[in-house]
Design a protein around this motif. Structure first.
Motif, PDB file in Angstrom:
ATOM      1  N   ASP A 196       0.803  -1.222   0.000  1.00 44.34           N
ATOM      2  CA  ASP A 196       0.000   0.000   0.000  1.00 44.34           C
ATOM      3  C   ASP A 196       0.838   1.276   0.000  1.00 44.34           C
ATOM      4  N   GLY A 197       2.154   1.126  -0.061  1.00 48.09           N
ATOM      5  CA  GLY A 197       3.042   2.287  -0.092  1.00 48.09           C
ATOM      6  C   GLY A 197       3.234   2.967   1.249  1.00 48.09           C
ATOM      7  N   SER A 198       2.771   2.337   2.323  1.00 44.11           N
ATOM      8  CA  SER A 198       2.873   2.960   3.649  1.00 44.11           C
ATOM      9  C   SER A 198       4.321   3.129   4.100  1.00 44.11           C
ATOM     10  N   HIS A 199       5.242   2.360   3.495  1.00 46.20           N
ATOM     11  CA  HIS A 199       6.649   2.502   3.864  1.00 46.20           C
ATOM     12  C   HIS A 199       7.189   3.885   3.500  1.00 46.20           C
ATOM     13  N   LEU A 200       6.584   4.534   2.531  1.00 50.08           N
ATOM     14  CA  LEU A 200       7.066   5.844   2.095  1.00 50.08           C
ATOM     15  C   LEU A 200       6.828   6.896   3.174  1.00 50.08           C
ATOM     16  N   ILE A 201       5.596   6.984   3.676  1.00 47.98           N
ATOM     17  CA  ILE A 201       5.309   7.961   4.722  1.00 47.98           C
ATOM     18  C   ILE A 201       6.000   7.573   6.023  1.00 47.98           C
ATOM     19  N   ALA A 202       6.177   6.272   6.248  1.00 45.09           N
ATOM     20  CA  ALA A 202       6.872   5.830   7.463  1.00 45.09           C
ATOM     21  C   ALA A 202       8.301   6.351   7.485  1.00 45.09           C
ATOM     22  N   ARG A 203       8.994   6.296   6.359  1.00 51.81           N
ATOM     23  CA  ARG A 203      10.362   6.803   6.314  1.00 51.81           C
ATOM     24  C   ARG A 203      10.379   8.330   6.406  1.00 51.81           C
ATOM     25  N   TRP A 204       9.370   8.979   5.842  1.00 57.32           N
ATOM     26  CA  TRP A 204       9.319  10.436   5.923  1.00 57.32           C
ATOM     27  C   TRP A 204       9.198  10.895   7.372  1.00 57.32           C
ATOM     28  N   LEU A 205       8.382  10.172   8.148  1.00 53.71           N
ATOM     29  CA  LEU A 205       8.127  10.565   9.528  1.00 53.71           C
ATOM     30  C   LEU A 205       9.198  10.068  10.504  1.00 53.71           C
ATOM     31  N   ALA A 206      10.038   9.141  10.067  1.00 51.32           N
ATOM     32  CA  ALA A 206      10.970   8.459  10.980  1.00 51.32           C
ATOM     33  C   ALA A 206      11.896   9.417  11.706  1.00 51.32           C
ATOM     34  N   ARG A 207      12.368  10.457  11.038  1.00 56.15           N
ATOM     35  CA  ARG A 207      13.327  11.378  11.662  1.00 56.15           C
ATOM     36  C   ARG A 207      12.999  12.840  11.374  1.00 56.15           C
ATOM     37  N   TYR A 208      11.776  13.086  10.908  1.00 54.32           N
ATOM     38  CA  TYR A 208      11.417  14.443  10.492  1.00 54.32           C
ATOM     39  C   TYR A 208      11.571  15.471  11.602  1.00 54.32           C
ATOM     40  N   VAL A 211      15.516  16.319  11.628  1.00 56.49           N
ATOM     41  CA  VAL A 211      16.289  16.588  10.417  1.00 56.49           C
ATOM     42  C   VAL A 211      16.332  18.082  10.130  1.00 56.49           C
ATOM     43  N   GLY A 212      15.227  18.789  10.397  1.00 51.49           N
ATOM     44  CA  GLY A 212      15.284  20.245  10.305  1.00 51.49           C
ATOM     45  C   GLY A 212      14.462  20.851   9.195  1.00 51.49           C
ATOM     46  N   THR A 213      14.613  20.373   7.962  1.00 45.04           N
ATOM     47  CA  THR A 213      13.882  20.944   6.837  1.00 45.04           C
ATOM     48  C   THR A 213      13.311  19.824   5.974  1.00 45.04           C
ATOM     49  N   PRO A 214      12.190  20.091   5.278  1.00 42.58           N
ATOM     50  CA  PRO A 214      11.641  19.087   4.356  1.00 42.58           C
ATOM     51  C   PRO A 214      12.633  18.707   3.257  1.00 42.58           C
ATOM     52  N   GLU A 215      13.414  19.681   2.815  1.00 43.08           N
ATOM     53  CA  GLU A 215      14.357  19.413   1.726  1.00 43.08           C
ATOM     54  C   GLU A 215      15.435  18.413   2.148  1.00 43.08           C
ATOM     55  N   LEU A 216      15.981  18.594   3.352  1.00 42.87           N
ATOM     56  CA  LEU A 216      16.997  17.662   3.841  1.00 42.87           C
ATOM     57  C   LEU A 216      16.370  16.308   4.146  1.00 42.87           C
ATOM     58  N   HIS A 268      13.938  14.974   2.641  1.00 42.56           N
ATOM     59  CA  HIS A 268      13.730  14.334   1.332  1.00 42.56           C
ATOM     60  C   HIS A 268      14.998  13.622   0.874  1.00 42.56           C
ATOM     61  N   ARG A 269      16.145  14.257   1.074  1.00 40.18           N
ATOM     62  CA  ARG A 269      17.413  13.640   0.681  1.00 40.18           C
ATOM     63  C   ARG A 269      17.686  12.384   1.495  1.00 40.18           C
ATOM     64  N   TRP A 270      17.408  12.428   2.795  1.00 33.53           N
ATOM     65  CA  TRP A 270      17.596  11.251   3.643  1.00 33.53           C
ATOM     66  C   TRP A 270      16.675  10.118   3.198  1.00 33.53           C
ATOM     67  N   VAL A 271      15.409  10.460   2.910  1.00 32.35           N
ATOM     68  CA  VAL A 271      14.445   9.433   2.497  1.00 32.35           C
ATOM     69  C   VAL A 271      14.861   8.802   1.167  1.00 32.35           C
ATOM     70  N   LEU A 272      15.379   9.599   0.243  1.00 28.09           N
ATOM     71  CA  LEU A 272      15.856   9.034  -1.020  1.00 28.09           C
ATOM     72  C   LEU A 272      16.948   7.993  -0.785  1.00 28.09           C
ATOM     73  N   ASP A 273      17.863   8.283   0.138  1.00 27.75           N
ATOM     74  CA  ASP A 273      18.891   7.290   0.469  1.00 27.75           C
ATOM     75  C   ASP A 273      18.266   6.056   1.113  1.00 27.75           C
ATOM     76  N   ASP A 274      17.263   6.265   1.982  1.00 26.29           N
ATOM     77  CA  ASP A 274      16.547   5.130   2.576  1.00 26.29           C
ATOM     78  C   ASP A 274      15.977   4.222   1.494  1.00 26.29           C
ATOM     79  N   LEU A 275      15.296   4.840   0.535  1.00 26.51           N
ATOM     80  CA  LEU A 275      14.565   4.064  -0.464  1.00 26.51           C
ATOM     81  C   LEU A 275      15.491   3.214  -1.332  1.00 26.51           C
ATOM     82  N   LYS A 276      16.711   3.657  -1.513  1.00 30.42           N
ATOM     83  CA  LYS A 276      17.668   2.882  -2.302  1.00 30.42           C
ATOM     84  C   LYS A 276      18.114   1.615  -1.577  1.00 30.42           C
ATOM     85  N   CYS A 277      17.793   1.518  -0.282  1.00 28.21           N
ATOM     86  CA  CYS A 277      18.154   0.333   0.502  1.00 28.21           C
ATOM     87  C   CYS A 277      16.990  -0.649   0.648  1.00 28.21           C
TER      88      CYS A 277
END
Length: 283
Positions: A147-159, A162-167, A169-178
């Motif tokens: 259901d794609g719930s892993h996407l929002i889970a990673r977004w919320l994991a350290r939000y 992390v400080g900013t949505p832009e940063l 986003h970069r962390w989540v992109l690295d997450d998704l590659k794993c």
């Protein structure tokens, strides 16, 4: 702004993505997991004004290939030397953060003739309990949900830190590659960490321990390592200096890159060290 280029290194276990820029004495930057060389995007732009800076993605992370087998800290250290060989670099200094600090330390031990100075950032003193907790938290890896719930889970994991949505986003992109793969570096660290104390005493090059004290608290809160144990390396490595950034957390390479750059440049340019001195930097 100093231009940073990208390239790939061919190895027997796959291609390794790396970033490179600047001229002068070389400095290699090794990232934490599950990040990539993107962790040093801001820092590289500053450091490349004074020296040649190289940041690689470990195999299994970022834009590097997934290795054909479970990797060890020794394997990752060998990859660092392979990259130096390709770039015709005889000696370099190395900075490693979290997972990268274990790899940097192994390079200092096994390939000491290739190292000038060593910087260990947020280098945890895992014991047996810490190893168990590390595997409990991270060894399952990231699973793709239908259901794609892993996407929002990673977004919320350290939000929240992390400080900013832009940063984030970069962390989540690295997450998704794993996702869908083992957390290679977690197993590598877990299998290595119980022997590192004996090995640290063999390091001879000038060494800086750089700590973010908020990161230290997080280690302790997760049950990975006790805050008071973080300085054990100063008792083991003969030529060591310590700098602590009071507000430095797991994202400090991106959030506090100017402060980190100042500490790194001062250490690399210094001719001698004042052992067992702790410099606490307020931000």
């Amino acid at each position: 702004m100093m231009k940073i280029k990208r390239a790939f290194l061919d190895t027997e276990d796959g291609q390794i993505h790396y970033r490179i820029g600047g001229e002068g004495e070389p400095l290699v930057l090794l990232h934490q997991q599950p990040r990539s060389s993107d962790e040093y995007k801001e820092l590289m732009s500053i450091l490349a004004q004074k020296r040649q800076v190289i940041a690689m993605d470990f195999l299994g992370f970022g834009d590097s290939d997934k290795p054909p087998r479970m990797y060890s800290i020794e394997d990752y250290a060998k990859n660092v030397i392979e990259l130096l060989d390709k770039l015709n670099i005889e000696k370099a200094s190395i900075l490693g953060n979290h997972t990268g600090s274990f790899v940097a330390g192994e390079v200092a031990l096994t390939y000491s003739e290739r190292l000038n100075k060593l910087i260990l950032c947020n280098f945890p003193n895992f014991g047996e309990q810490g190893k168990k907790k590390l595997l409990e938290i991270y060894s399952k890896g990231y699973k793709i949900q239908e259901d794609g719930s892993h996407l929002i889970a990673r977004w919320l994991a350290r939000y929240n830190y992390v400080g900013t949505p832009e940063l984030n986003h970069r962390w989540v992109l690295d997450d998704l590659k794993c996702f869908g793969y083992p957390m290679y570096a977690v197993y590598a660290v877990a299998n290595y960490c119980l022997n590192f104390k004996a090995r640290l005493s063999l390091i001879q090059c000038p060494t800086l321990l750089l700590w973010g004290l908020e990161d230290v608290k997080q280690f302790e809160n997760l049950g990975l390592a006790k805050a008071e144990d973080r300085l054990i390396a100063t008792q083991l490595i003969p030529n060591t200096e310590v700098v602590e950034l009071e507000q430095g957390n797991i994202c400090m390479m991106n959030q506090m890159f100017e402060e980190v750059a100042e500490v790194v440049i001062n250490f690399l340019d210094k001719q001698d060290l004042r052992k067992d001195t702790i410099y606490s930097v307020k931000s």
